[in-house]
Write an enzyme that holds these catalytic residues in place. Structure first.
Site, PDB file in Angstrom:
ATOM      1  N   SER A  96       0.821  -1.213   0.000  1.00  0.00           N
ATOM      2  CA  SER A  96       0.000   0.000   0.000  1.00  0.00           C
ATOM      3  C   SER A  96       0.853   1.260   0.000  1.00  0.00           C
ATOM      4  O   SER A  96       0.469   2.274  -0.580  1.00  0.00           O
ATOM      5  CB  SER A  96      -0.922   0.015   1.221  1.00  0.00           C
ATOM      6  OG  SER A  96      -1.806  -1.076   1.163  1.00  0.00           O
ATOM      7  N   THR A 120      16.996   2.268  10.056  1.00  0.00           N
ATOM      8  CA  THR A 120      16.981   3.488   9.261  1.00  0.00           C
ATOM      9  C   THR A 120      16.401   3.152   7.892  1.00  0.00           C
ATOM     10  O   THR A 120      16.811   2.185   7.260  1.00  0.00           O
ATOM     11  CB  THR A 120      18.395   4.069   9.113  1.00  0.00           C
ATOM     12  OG1 THR A 120      18.870   4.455  10.412  1.00  0.00           O
ATOM     13  CG2 THR A 120      18.413   5.280   8.195  1.00  0.00           C
ATOM     14  N   LEU A 121      15.437   3.958   7.466  1.00  0.00           N
ATOM     15  CA  LEU A 121      14.767   3.757   6.183  1.00  0.00           C
ATOM     16  C   LEU A 121      15.323   4.746   5.167  1.00  0.00           C
ATOM     17  O   LEU A 121      15.528   5.918   5.489  1.00  0.00           O
ATOM     18  CB  LEU A 121      13.262   3.979   6.339  1.00  0.00           C
ATOM     19  CG  LEU A 121      12.589   3.187   7.459  1.00  0.00           C
ATOM     20  CD1 LEU A 121      11.130   3.603   7.594  1.00  0.00           C
ATOM     21  CD2 LEU A 121      12.715   1.697   7.217  1.00  0.00           C
ATOM     22  N   GLU A 122      15.557   4.295   3.941  1.00  0.00           N
ATOM     23  CA  GLU A 122      16.042   5.121   2.840  1.00  0.00           C
ATOM     24  C   GLU A 122      14.822   5.511   2.016  1.00  0.00           C
ATOM     25  O   GLU A 122      14.307   4.704   1.258  1.00  0.00           O
ATOM     26  CB  GLU A 122      17.019   4.332   1.981  1.00  0.00           C
ATOM     27  CG  GLU A 122      18.164   3.720   2.757  1.00  0.00           C
ATOM     28  CD  GLU A 122      18.815   2.565   2.002  1.00  0.00           C
ATOM     29  OE1 GLU A 122      18.363   2.205   0.904  1.00  0.00           O
ATOM     30  OE2 GLU A 122      19.776   2.009   2.539  1.00  0.00           O
ATOM     31  N   TYR A 152      26.233  -8.988  14.863  1.00  0.00           N
ATOM     32  CA  TYR A 152      26.563  -7.735  14.201  1.00  0.00           C
ATOM     33  C   TYR A 152      27.360  -6.855  15.158  1.00  0.00           C
ATOM     34  O   TYR A 152      26.990  -6.685  16.311  1.00  0.00           O
ATOM     35  CB  TYR A 152      25.285  -7.020  13.769  1.00  0.00           C
ATOM     36  CG  TYR A 152      25.524  -5.647  13.196  1.00  0.00           C
ATOM     37  CD1 TYR A 152      26.031  -5.490  11.912  1.00  0.00           C
ATOM     38  CD2 TYR A 152      25.260  -4.510  13.938  1.00  0.00           C
ATOM     39  CE1 TYR A 152      26.261  -4.231  11.377  1.00  0.00           C
ATOM     40  CE2 TYR A 152      25.481  -3.241  13.409  1.00  0.00           C
ATOM     41  CZ  TYR A 152      25.983  -3.117  12.133  1.00  0.00           C
ATOM     42  OH  TYR A 152      26.202  -1.870  11.615  1.00  0.00           O
TER      43      TYR A 152
END
Length: 183
Positions: A96, A120-122, A152
């Site tokens: 959506s 974190t979103l690009e 990590y």
């Protein structure tokens, strides 16, 4: 193998997957729906030099949200801290959201085992779009791993919200030797 929604739920209950704050209504057949945090970053430089920390501008969205504009690259964050020391994860946009022309992740969707923080979103958009804090914007899928997990330990450990690039922390390449061979 990808975990099913019920498997994700079982792993959360067992403490093998962490999702703060977990809500069973956001479980999907093979993923978990996450929400957009209120902080949005964007770079405020005309030219970004990979060897120096980039300057960013931070906007904290209110209830009215924020209009994202085409031609600008944004960094948003997830409201949830998510990850697992036992599973790798991949991040995707909700259908959506993507059909509105919003891309939230196009180059770094892999979450290594042991990476536990808000993602974190690009973000880029095809047309002006108003987004709101707390809206479900994407989904996280979890994958079982073969072999011994390696936690990590990268430069984004300890992140608490959207984080700008930390590429400048990497070692600089050696200067090129400009001497001509054989002269």
């Amino acid at each position: 193998m990808i975990l099913t929604g019920p498997d994700i739920h079982r792993e959360v209950l067992a403490g093998r997957i962490r999702i703060d704050d977990f809500d069973t209504t956001r479980l999907e057949p093979n993923s978990y729906g996450f929400r957009l945090a209120s902080d949005i970053l964007y770079y405020d430089q005309d030219i970004i030099d990979c060897r120096t920390p980039a300057s960013t501008h931070r906007v904290v969205m209110g209830e009215d949200g924020m209009v994202l504009e085409p031609g600008r690259f944004y960094l948003g964050g997830t409201m949830e801290t998510m990850g697992s020391p036992y599973h790798a994860a991949t991040l995707y946009a909700c259908r959506s959201v993507s059909t509105l022309g919003i891309w939230i992740q196009f180059s770094a969707p892999l979450g290594h085992s042991g990476a536990l923080f808000p993602w974190t979103l690009e973000i880029t958009v095809a047309a002006p779009v108003r987004v709101y804090p707390g809206m479900v914007i994407g989904k996280l899928a979890f994958w079982s791993m073969q072999g011994e997990p390696t936690p990590y330990a990268g430069k984004y450990v300890g992140s608490a919200s959207a984080v700008a690039s930390r590429l400048s922390l990497d070692a600089r390449p050696e200067p090129l030797d400009h001497q001509l061979v054989g002269s």
